[in-house]
Design a protein around this motif. Structure first.
Motif, PDB file in Angstrom:
ATOM      1  N   ARG A 265       5.892   3.877   8.173  1.00 43.58           N
ATOM      2  CA  ARG A 265       5.574   3.859   6.753  1.00 43.58           C
ATOM      3  C   ARG A 265       4.635   2.701   6.452  1.00 43.58           C
ATOM      4  NH1 ARG A 265       8.561   7.175   3.633  1.00 43.58           N
ATOM      5  NH2 ARG A 265       7.748   6.091   1.801  1.00 43.58           N
ATOM      6  N   MET A 266       3.816   2.848   5.401  1.00 41.36           N
ATOM      7  CA  MET A 266       2.897   1.786   5.018  1.00 41.36           C
ATOM      8  C   MET A 266       3.648   0.550   4.546  1.00 41.36           C
ATOM      9  SD  MET A 266      -0.388   2.417   5.400  1.00 41.36           S
ATOM     10  CE  MET A 266      -1.270   1.439   4.187  1.00 41.36           C
ATOM     11  N   PHE A 267       4.777   0.758   3.860  1.00 44.12           N
ATOM     12  CA  PHE A 267       5.577  -0.369   3.387  1.00 44.12           C
ATOM     13  C   PHE A 267       7.001   0.105   3.128  1.00 44.12           C
ATOM     14  CE2 PHE A 267       2.980   1.384  -0.022  1.00 44.12           C
ATOM     15  CZ  PHE A 267       3.944   1.877  -0.875  1.00 44.12           C
ATOM     16  N   ARG A 268       7.892  -0.857   3.002  1.00 48.27           N
ATOM     17  CA  ARG A 268       9.308  -0.526   2.785  1.00 48.27           C
ATOM     18  C   ARG A 268       9.540   0.004   1.372  1.00 48.27           C
ATOM     19  NH1 ARG A 268      11.562  -6.189   3.178  1.00 48.27           N
ATOM     20  NH2 ARG A 268       9.526  -6.543   2.209  1.00 48.27           N
ATOM     21  N   GLN A 269      10.657   0.643   1.193  1.00 42.10           N
ATOM     22  CA  GLN A 269      11.114   1.043  -0.133  1.00 42.10           C
ATOM     23  C   GLN A 269      12.485   0.412  -0.367  1.00 42.10           C
ATOM     24  OE1 GLN A 269      10.663   5.445   0.260  1.00 42.10           O
ATOM     25  NE2 GLN A 269       9.325   5.246  -1.507  1.00 42.10           N
TER      26      GLN A 269
ATOM     27  N   GLY B 113       3.045  -4.496 -12.440  1.00 45.61           N
ATOM     28  CA  GLY B 113       1.871  -3.680 -12.187  1.00 45.61           C
ATOM     29  C   GLY B 113       1.512  -3.638 -10.713  1.00 45.61           C
ATOM     30  N   ALA B 114       1.654  -2.471 -10.076  1.00 48.50           N
ATOM     31  CA  ALA B 114       1.329  -2.317  -8.658  1.00 48.50           C
ATOM     32  C   ALA B 114      -0.009  -1.611  -8.489  1.00 48.50           C
ATOM     33  CB  ALA B 114       2.435  -1.554  -7.924  1.00 48.50           C
ATOM     34  N   GLY B 115      -0.993  -2.078  -9.249  1.00 46.09           N
ATOM     35  CA  GLY B 115      -2.366  -1.657  -9.015  1.00 46.09           C
ATOM     36  C   GLY B 115      -3.026  -2.633  -8.066  1.00 46.09           C
ATOM     37  N   GLY B 116      -4.344  -2.552  -7.940  1.00 48.62           N
ATOM     38  CA  GLY B 116      -5.047  -3.436  -7.028  1.00 48.62           C
ATOM     39  C   GLY B 116      -4.839  -4.900  -7.344  1.00 48.62           C
ATOM     40  N   HIS B 117      -4.934  -5.273  -8.627  1.00 45.35           N
ATOM     41  CA  HIS B 117      -4.826  -6.681  -9.000  1.00 45.35           C
ATOM     42  C   HIS B 117      -3.426  -7.232  -8.753  1.00 45.35           C
ATOM     43  CE1 HIS B 117      -8.631  -7.159 -11.649  1.00 45.35           C
ATOM     44  NE2 HIS B 117      -8.793  -6.181 -10.780  1.00 45.35           N
ATOM     45  N   GLY B 118      -2.406  -6.482  -9.151  1.00 46.21           N
ATOM     46  CA  GLY B 118      -1.043  -6.951  -8.944  1.00 46.21           C
ATOM     47  C   GLY B 118      -0.689  -7.083  -7.477  1.00 46.21           C
ATOM     48  N   LEU B 119      -1.069  -6.094  -6.671  1.00 49.02           N
ATOM     49  CA  LEU B 119      -0.770  -6.132  -5.243  1.00 49.02           C
ATOM     50  C   LEU B 119      -1.587  -7.204  -4.543  1.00 49.02           C
ATOM     51  CD1 LEU B 119      -0.588  -2.290  -4.583  1.00 49.02           C
ATOM     52  CD2 LEU B 119       1.331  -3.897  -4.621  1.00 49.02           C
ATOM     53  N   ALA B 120      -2.835  -7.401  -4.979  1.00 51.84           N
ATOM     54  CA  ALA B 120      -3.650  -8.457  -4.384  1.00 51.84           C
ATOM     55  C   ALA B 120      -3.053  -9.829  -4.673  1.00 51.84           C
ATOM     56  CB  ALA B 120      -5.077  -8.378  -4.917  1.00 51.84           C
ATOM     57  N   ALA B 121      -2.576 -10.038  -5.896  1.00 51.35           N
ATOM     58  CA  ALA B 121      -1.938 -11.309  -6.227  1.00 51.35           C
ATOM     59  C   ALA B 121      -0.700 -11.538  -5.368  1.00 51.35           C
ATOM     60  CB  ALA B 121      -1.578 -11.345  -7.714  1.00 51.35           C
TER      61      ALA B 121
ATOM     62  N   TYR C 230      -3.521  -3.797   0.373  1.00 53.61           N
ATOM     63  CA  TYR C 230      -2.881  -4.971  -0.228  1.00 53.61           C
ATOM     64  C   TYR C 230      -1.362  -4.792  -0.268  1.00 53.61           C
ATOM     65  CZ  TYR C 230      -6.955  -7.662  -1.735  1.00 53.61           C
ATOM     66  OH  TYR C 230      -8.076  -8.449  -1.765  1.00 53.61           O
ATOM     67  N   GLY C 231      -0.906  -3.566  -0.570  1.00 57.76           N
ATOM     68  CA  GLY C 231       0.527  -3.320  -0.613  1.00 57.76           C
ATOM     69  C   GLY C 231       1.183  -3.530   0.739  1.00 57.76           C
ATOM     70  N   ARG C 232       0.569  -2.981   1.788  1.00 57.70           N
ATOM     71  CA  ARG C 232       1.141  -3.151   3.128  1.00 57.70           C
ATOM     72  C   ARG C 232       1.123  -4.619   3.559  1.00 57.70           C
ATOM     73  NH1 ARG C 232      -1.377  -0.146   8.354  1.00 57.70           N
ATOM     74  NH2 ARG C 232      -3.081  -1.630   7.962  1.00 57.70           N
ATOM     75  N   GLY C 233      -0.001  -5.304   3.257  1.00 62.49           N
ATOM     76  CA  GLY C 233      -0.089  -6.706   3.631  1.00 62.49           C
ATOM     77  C   GLY C 233       0.954  -7.561   2.935  1.00 62.49           C
ATOM     78  N   ALA C 234       1.200  -7.277   1.655  1.00 63.04           N
ATOM     79  CA  ALA C 234       2.221  -8.025   0.919  1.00 63.04           C
ATOM     80  C   ALA C 234       3.609  -7.711   1.461  1.00 63.04           C
ATOM     81  CB  ALA C 234       2.139  -7.687  -0.568  1.00 63.04           C
ATOM     82  N   ASP C 235       3.871  -6.436   1.719  1.00 62.50           N
ATOM     83  CA  ASP C 235       5.175  -6.013   2.226  1.00 62.50           C
ATOM     84  C   ASP C 235       5.477  -6.659   3.574  1.00 62.50           C
ATOM     85  OD1 ASP C 235       7.493  -3.911   2.303  1.00 62.50           O
ATOM     86  OD2 ASP C 235       6.413  -3.633   4.196  1.00 62.50           O
ATOM     87  N   GLN C 236       4.490  -6.730   4.442  1.00 61.94           N
ATOM     88  CA  GLN C 236       4.703  -7.329   5.760  1.00 61.94           C
ATOM     89  C   GLN C 236       5.036  -8.810   5.672  1.00 61.94           C
ATOM     90  OE1 GLN C 236       0.970  -6.318   7.635  1.00 61.94           O
ATOM     91  NE2 GLN C 236       1.754  -4.385   8.458  1.00 61.94           N
ATOM     92  N   ARG C 237       4.710  -9.427   4.538  1.00 63.47           N
ATOM     93  CA  ARG C 237       4.986 -10.853   4.345  1.00 63.47           C
ATOM     94  C   ARG C 237       6.211 -11.087   3.468  1.00 63.47           C
ATOM     95  NH1 ARG C 237      -0.126  -9.852   5.423  1.00 63.47           N
ATOM     96  NH2 ARG C 237      -1.345 -11.381   6.622  1.00 63.47           N
ATOM     97  N   GLY C 238       7.016 -10.045   3.269  1.00 60.15           N
ATOM     98  CA  GLY C 238       8.292 -10.197   2.591  1.00 60.15           C
ATOM     99  C   GLY C 238       8.335  -9.826   1.128  1.00 60.15           C
ATOM    100  N   VAL C 239       7.200  -9.505   0.525  1.00 59.84           N
ATOM    101  CA  VAL C 239       7.174  -9.101  -0.884  1.00 59.84           C
ATOM    102  C   VAL C 239       7.839  -7.743  -1.053  1.00 59.84           C
ATOM    103  CG1 VAL C 239       5.662  -8.473  -2.815  1.00 59.84           C
ATOM    104  CG2 VAL C 239       5.081 -10.441  -1.353  1.00 59.84           C
TER     105      VAL C 239
END
Length: 413
Positions: A18-22, A36-44, A188-197
């Motif tokens: 999966r790209m990221f956890r649920q 907000g899980a758009g580009g800006h929120g996920l990038a932040a 951005y979502g996968r990158g954040a998820d891999q770092r614990g977000v």
């Protein structure tokens, strides 16, 4: 669909991760909550975890990842703005864009095409020359070119526009590019998820708790969260979130529509924009024409698309490219553009301690995704506005310190 791909899809031997956890449930508290899980929120979220070591972060999304304006735009990336504030900000974004695919280990279909902003009148030519000189002053690759240069770059174009609005020249911005918007959100979502977000979809924010002028928590459709930092990155839904904390803004919401054609053989390499005709168009790697126009003229919190938009945009497209008369439109969509009076974003700290705002993106939010995420992450982590966004604060409207970006942000996307 190829049989080989079907066999892979149904195979238990080579399951695709999966790209990221649920996450099953919300925790009782987080160091920061991003709405907000758009580009800006996920990038932040990504940069908070990667650059500032903040991993106990929740991203809350009422719908699904990239379902707002991130997935409802025309993916144009550029930095040829008019004001010093805008030029420096978007130039940093272009620089970040160029390394994103490598950062994510994901193909974003980032493609440098060159960007022509057409001038149909003498006044427009003067404005393009002005923008060109500002751009050059800050080291941006941008120049005023004549009609012959436009015709050479796009020989299929009717340079006379049917005699209605002949092209006199253009502002040419060589770094102008496009990218695949859904890939950016998922990267951005996968990158954040891999770092614990934690990314919580289908989780609506019902209220934000403020005590003694400071954020203390968030109420959601799945329970309450304690937190001392909340970043609001919800585009057209911003006024509703601001009501929850008792803040006002000059934002007004207009629908912004776009449409895409059936695929065809590649023929349009550059990005073409005309403020006079209210047209911007590029061709994707699959051969589709992605087309947009100006804002709908009425305020409306809606993503409904209209026949009137298609008819109007198609007529202007045919003025530029008469040979497209037989081409079919296969789909259209609309986003909610959160507009400011000076056509520049609202970013950074607010009068409520711990409440940060990333809004006012209007028609130019996608191209700012990397730099918005990076600067807002710095602002949230340090509780101090990043230097690139100091001029975009909410209080500039009370202090009469507007930025004045309308000349380069309205239809240029």
């Amino acid at each position: 669909m190829p049989l080989r791909l079907l066999k892979f899809g149904f195979s238990n031997k080579y399951p695709e991760p999966r790209m990221f956890r649920q996450p099953d449930r919300l925790k009782s508290s987080y160091d920061a909550v991003i709405i907000g899980a758009g580009g800006h929120g996920l990038a932040a979220a990504y940069y908070l975890a990667r650059d500032h070591g903040m991993h106990n972060v929740a991203v809350l999304e009422k719908g699904y990842i990239g379902g707002g304006n991130t997935g409802r735009n025309t993916t144009i990336i550029r930095s040829n703005y008019l004001t010093p504030e805008g030029v420096k900000f978007y130039d940093e974004s272009v620089r970040l864009w160029q390394d994103l695919a490598q950062d994510f280990d994901l193909n974003l279909f980032y493609s440098t095409r060159g960007h022509f902003t057409l001038a149909h009148t003498d006044a427009s030519v003067r404005t393009m020359r002005w923008r060109s000189e500002v751009n050059k002053h800050f080291g941006i690759d941008s120049e005023l070119v004549d009609a012959d240069a436009v015709q050479e770059a796009c020989p299929h174009m009717d340079i006379t526009c049917g005699g209605q609005a002949p092209i006199l020249g253009a502002l040419y911005h060589a770094p102008g590019s496009i990218a695949r918007h859904d890939a950016v959100a998922w990267g951005y979502g996968r990158g954040a998820d891999q770092r614990g977000v934690e990314i919580h979809q289908q989780t609506e924010v019902l209220g934000i708790t403020v005590e003694s002028g400071r954020v203390t928590g968030v109420e959601t459709s799945r329970g309450k969260i304690s937190t001392s930092r909340v970043l609001c990155a919800v585009a057209g839904s911003t006024p509703r979130l601001l009501d929850m904390v008792g803040l006002r803004s000059p934002l007004y919401i207009h629908p912004l529509q776009a449409m895409v054609s059936e695929p065809m053989k590649a023929w349009l390499d550059p990005i073409i924009v005309s403020g006079s005709l209210h047209v911007y168009v590029s061709q994707t790697a699959r051969g589709e024409l992605v087309m947009g126009a100006s804002l709908d003229p009425y305020e409306l919190h809606s993503t409904r698309s209209t026949l009137d938009f298609v008819e109007g945009l198609a007529a202007h497209m045919l003025e530029l490219f008469p040979f497209l008369s037989h081409v079919k439109v296969v789909r259209q969509w609309a986003g909610m553009a959160d507009m400011t009076p000076d056509f520049a974003p609202i970013m950074g700290k607010t009068a409520i301690d711990g409440f940060y705002l990333d809004s006012g993106w209007g028609t130019w939010g996608f191209k700012a995704t990397p730099v918005a995420g990076k600067t807002m992450a710095s602002t949230v982590a340090n509780d101090r506005n990043h230097e690139l966004i100091e001029d975009f604060s909410l209080d500039r409207f009370a202090n009469y310190a507007l930025v004045g970006e309308k000349g380069a942000a309205s239809v240029g996307h």
